[in-house]
Write a protein that holds these residues in place. Structure first.
Motif, mmCIF file in Angstrom:
data_model
loop_
_atom_site.group_PDB
_atom_site.id
_atom_site.type_symbol
_atom_site.label_atom_id
_atom_site.label_comp_id
_atom_site.label_asym_id
_atom_site.label_seq_id
_atom_site.Cartn_x
_atom_site.Cartn_y
_atom_site.Cartn_z
ATOM 1 N N MET A 96 27.737 -4.451 56.489
ATOM 2 C CA MET A 96 26.615 -3.565 56.214
ATOM 3 C C MET A 96 25.840 -4.029 54.993
ATOM 4 O O MET A 96 26.410 -4.635 54.079
ATOM 5 N N ALA A 97 24.542 -3.707 54.981
ATOM 6 C CA ALA A 97 23.694 -4.106 53.866
ATOM 7 C C ALA A 97 23.801 -3.159 52.687
ATOM 8 O O ALA A 97 23.414 -3.493 51.567
ATOM 9 N N SER A 98 24.312 -1.941 52.940
ATOM 10 C CA SER A 98 24.449 -0.955 51.871
ATOM 11 C C SER A 98 25.661 -0.090 52.152
ATOM 12 O O SER A 98 26.272 -0.180 53.218
ATOM 13 N N ALA A 99 25.975 0.763 51.202
ATOM 14 C CA ALA A 99 27.131 1.645 51.339
ATOM 15 C C ALA A 99 26.951 2.567 52.532
ATOM 16 O O ALA A 99 25.856 3.044 52.806
ATOM 17 N N ASN A 115 28.829 4.535 47.028
ATOM 18 C CA ASN A 115 29.157 3.205 46.523
ATOM 19 C C ASN A 115 30.641 3.058 46.179
ATOM 20 O O ASN A 115 31.062 2.041 45.649
ATOM 21 N N ALA A 116 31.432 4.086 46.473
ATOM 22 C CA ALA A 116 32.854 4.053 46.134
ATOM 23 C C ALA A 116 33.662 3.426 47.260
ATOM 24 O O ALA A 116 33.271 3.444 48.424
ATOM 25 N N GLU A 117 34.803 2.867 46.901
ATOM 26 C CA GLU A 117 35.796 2.381 47.854
ATOM 27 C C GLU A 117 35.230 1.352 48.835
ATOM 28 O O GLU A 117 35.550 1.353 50.019
ATOM 29 N N LEU A 118 34.385 0.461 48.351
ATOM 30 C CA LEU A 118 33.776 -0.543 49.216
ATOM 31 C C LEU A 118 34.227 -1.951 48.847
ATOM 32 O O LEU A 118 34.340 -2.289 47.673
ATOM 33 N N PHE A 119 34.465 -2.766 49.864
ATOM 34 C CA PHE A 119 34.667 -4.200 49.653
ATOM 35 C C PHE A 119 33.318 -4.886 49.795
ATOM 36 O O PHE A 119 32.594 -4.652 50.765
ATOM 37 N N SER A 120 32.965 -5.708 48.833
ATOM 38 C CA SER A 120 31.710 -6.455 48.912
ATOM 39 C C SER A 120 32.018 -7.936 49.069
ATOM 40 O O SER A 120 33.076 -8.420 48.658
ATOM 41 N N ASP A 151 22.438 -15.432 48.790
ATOM 42 C CA ASP A 151 21.654 -14.552 47.924
ATOM 43 C C ASP A 151 21.739 -13.076 48.317
ATOM 44 O O ASP A 151 21.012 -12.243 47.779
ATOM 45 N N GLN A 152 22.609 -12.750 49.260
ATOM 46 C CA GLN A 152 22.734 -11.357 49.685
ATOM 47 C C GLN A 152 24.174 -10.869 49.485
ATOM 48 O O GLN A 152 25.109 -11.666 49.455
ATOM 49 N N THR A 153 24.312 -9.560 49.346
ATOM 50 C CA THR A 153 25.635 -8.940 49.277
ATOM 51 C C THR A 153 25.824 -8.054 50.496
ATOM 52 O O THR A 153 24.948 -7.256 50.838
ATOM 53 N N ALA A 154 26.950 -8.243 51.164
ATOM 54 C CA ALA A 154 27.298 -7.391 52.310
ATOM 55 C C ALA A 154 28.517 -6.559 51.942
ATOM 56 O O ALA A 154 29.258 -6.886 51.012
ATOM 57 N N TYR A 155 28.702 -5.462 52.677
ATOM 58 C CA TYR A 155 29.826 -4.566 52.439
ATOM 59 C C TYR A 155 30.587 -4.349 53.740
ATOM 60 O O TYR A 155 29.981 -4.258 54.817
ATOM 61 N N PHE A 181 37.425 -0.116 56.537
ATOM 62 C CA PHE A 181 37.930 -0.736 55.311
ATOM 63 C C PHE A 181 37.686 0.180 54.119
ATOM 64 O O PHE A 181 36.593 0.720 53.960
ATOM 65 N N ARG A 182 38.696 0.353 53.285
ATOM 66 C CA ARG A 182 38.572 1.170 52.082
ATOM 67 C C ARG A 182 39.156 0.406 50.892
ATOM 68 O O ARG A 182 40.346 0.066 50.898
ATOM 69 N N ALA A 183 38.333 0.157 49.889
ATOM 70 C CA ALA A 183 38.806 -0.522 48.673
ATOM 71 C C ALA A 183 39.453 0.499 47.751
ATOM 72 O O ALA A 183 39.030 0.717 46.616
ATOM 73 N N ASP A 184 40.488 1.125 48.266
ATOM 74 C CA ASP A 184 41.169 2.209 47.563
ATOM 75 C C ASP A 184 42.531 1.710 47.080
ATOM 76 O O ASP A 184 43.392 1.382 47.896
#
Length: 446
Positions: free
Chosen positions: A171-174, A178-183, A189-193, A220-223
């Motif tokens: 995904m391009a955004s949360a 913005n919590a518990e996300l893997f980037s 030049d882009q960030t995905a989640y 996925f949860r970055a918890d």
């Protein structure tokens, strides 16, 4: 493919030539006879070979028989092989009432003589060698049950004309915040989640006119949680439906779905679950009990437990206490906790105009939360205001708000953790036991 008979088919065959393939579970190498327990994906069978040993007086022996005896003597546990021989029915054989007299034995891949895990190995050690741990009959059954459970979910939905979707996991955004996300870096030049939920895309399907949809897919949860019920990658079971009157329509669908699926598991695996897990599969009666959150907190307090949380929600012990109350009062394993305050719910949950509480629920199963469900807010002006209240910037959510600017039906749905359902259904203490390959804060392999 090599023609082979599965172990669970042997009892239905007549005595005579047969070929089976699997791995060595045990070898009993006696002086006059050798026994091998061979296991495949369906069960275990006893193989027997009259041992031929070198004569003490040096007299000549049958070379082929000597070679077979020697080969069996040196078999290591876990060796994969194919056996051709004579099937014989014999009620005295405790393992299924059949045995196979070995005629020929072909090794596909020999195992090392000492296995790195044992029956008393700890969980972390077993997870390190998960491919060996999964050879146990009990663990094999876990994933047969999972297969039946998922198939029953899909059958329920497909029979009712739901559409299955496969939403993106990049995904391009949360997805919600913005919590518990893997980037991750996306083409420089882009960030995905990694998607923590298919929530937004489930709702997109409603405004696209799909009506009723479902998805069973990774989330996925970055918890950094180390509890028995959390994972950083898990399988999420999701559904979303249009033209509902309230979250009650979603809850009614989910309880019917679970009743159908549990019945399928009981019908197909009930006896084996009772044998290997020591419990009876209980098919839940519907409707499930429903208790508003405020009332649930009072019940928990009356049982002598003070919930330490200050946000008004239940904590894990509170969930266990209210579930114990429901079991004692209603004889039920499930309970819907309803009427959550907006502060502890997602911004897209619809609010009741009279009470101000959200039209949402959590579903508890045997003391553990397995689901959050709700009616969604489909009026874009209200949705934007509720997002602002949560401090969520429009720059990350504008694509989501666009879904609702061109018309949207009243809708709602739920997300449910597959591993949690399986864990609680089988009475296991950790989702690690029911996850094929677990992922947590300290585990990325195997």
């Amino acid at each position: 493919m090599t023609e082979r008979v599965l172990v669970n088919q042997l009892k239905g065959l007549a005595d005579g030539p047969v070929s089976v393939s699997g791995w060595v579970e045990t070898v009993r190498d006696q002086k006059k006879v050798q026994f091998v327990i061979l296991r495949d994906e369906t069960g275990a069978v006893q193989l027997v070979n009259p041992a031929t040993r070198p004569a003490e007086d040096g007299s000549e022996q049958d070379a082929a028989a000597l070679a077979l005896t020697d080969l069996i003597s040196n078999l290591a546990t876990g060796t994969f092989l194919t056996v051709r021989g004579e099937l014989k029915h014999d009620e005295r054989v405790k393992l299924g009432g059949v045995e196979i007299k070995i005629g020929r034995l072909d090794i596909a891949a020999a195992a090392l003589p000492e296995t790195p895990i044992a029956a008393d190995s700890g969980m972390d050690k077993r997870m390190d060698w998960r491919f060996l741990d999964l050879r146990q009959r009990r663990n094999n059954l876990i994933f047969r049950v999972q297969t039946t459970l998922e198939h029953a979910f899909r059958s329920y939905w497909i029979d009712r004309d739901y559409i299955e979707v496969h939403s993106p996991k990049l995904m391009a955004s949360a997805s919600e915040s913005n919590a518990e996300l893997f980037s991750l870096e996306y083409f420089g030049d882009q960030t995905a989640y990694l998607a923590q939920s298919p929530q937004f895309f489930k709702q997109m399907a409603q405004v696209a006119g799909f009506g009723k949809i479902f998805e069973i897919a990774p989330a996925f949860r970055a918890d950094p949680s180390f509890t028995s019920r959390h994972a950083t990658e898990f399988t999420s079971v999701d559904a979303e439906i249009s033209w509902i009157d309230s979250h009650e329509d979603v809850a009614a669908m989910q309880e019917e779905l679970l009743q159908t699926a549990f019945q399928a598991v009981k019908d197909k695996h009930g006896a084996e679950i009772e044998e290997l897990f020591g419990l009876e599969v209980r098919v839940p009666a519907i409707p499930f009990p429903r208790i508003p959150l405020a009332e649930a907190r009072e019940i928990v307090k009356s049982r002598g437990y003070e919930i330490p949380r200050t946000d008004g929600d239940l904590d894990p012990e509170g969930e266990r206490q209210i579930s114990a109350y429901v079991e004692e009062t209603y004889g039920h394993q499930f309970v819907f906790i309803t009427d959550y305050h907006p502060e502890i719910r997602a911004f897209y949950h619809m609010r009741d105009e009279e009470t101000g509480l959200t039209k949402s629920y959590d579903l508890l199963f045997n003391g553990v939360e397995i689901t959050t469900g709700a009616q969604r807010e489909h009026r874009v002006d209200v949705l934007i205001e509720q997002a602002k209240e949560k401090g969520l910037g429009a720059e990350h959510l504008d694509f989501y708000f666009d879904f609702f600017r061109y018309g949207a039906p009243p809708h709602g749905g739920f997300g449910m953790g597959l591993a949690r359902v399986l864990m609680l259904l089988l009475g296991e203490s950790s989702i690690r036991e029911v996850t094929y390959l677990f992922r947590g804060p300290t585990r990325l392999a195997p």
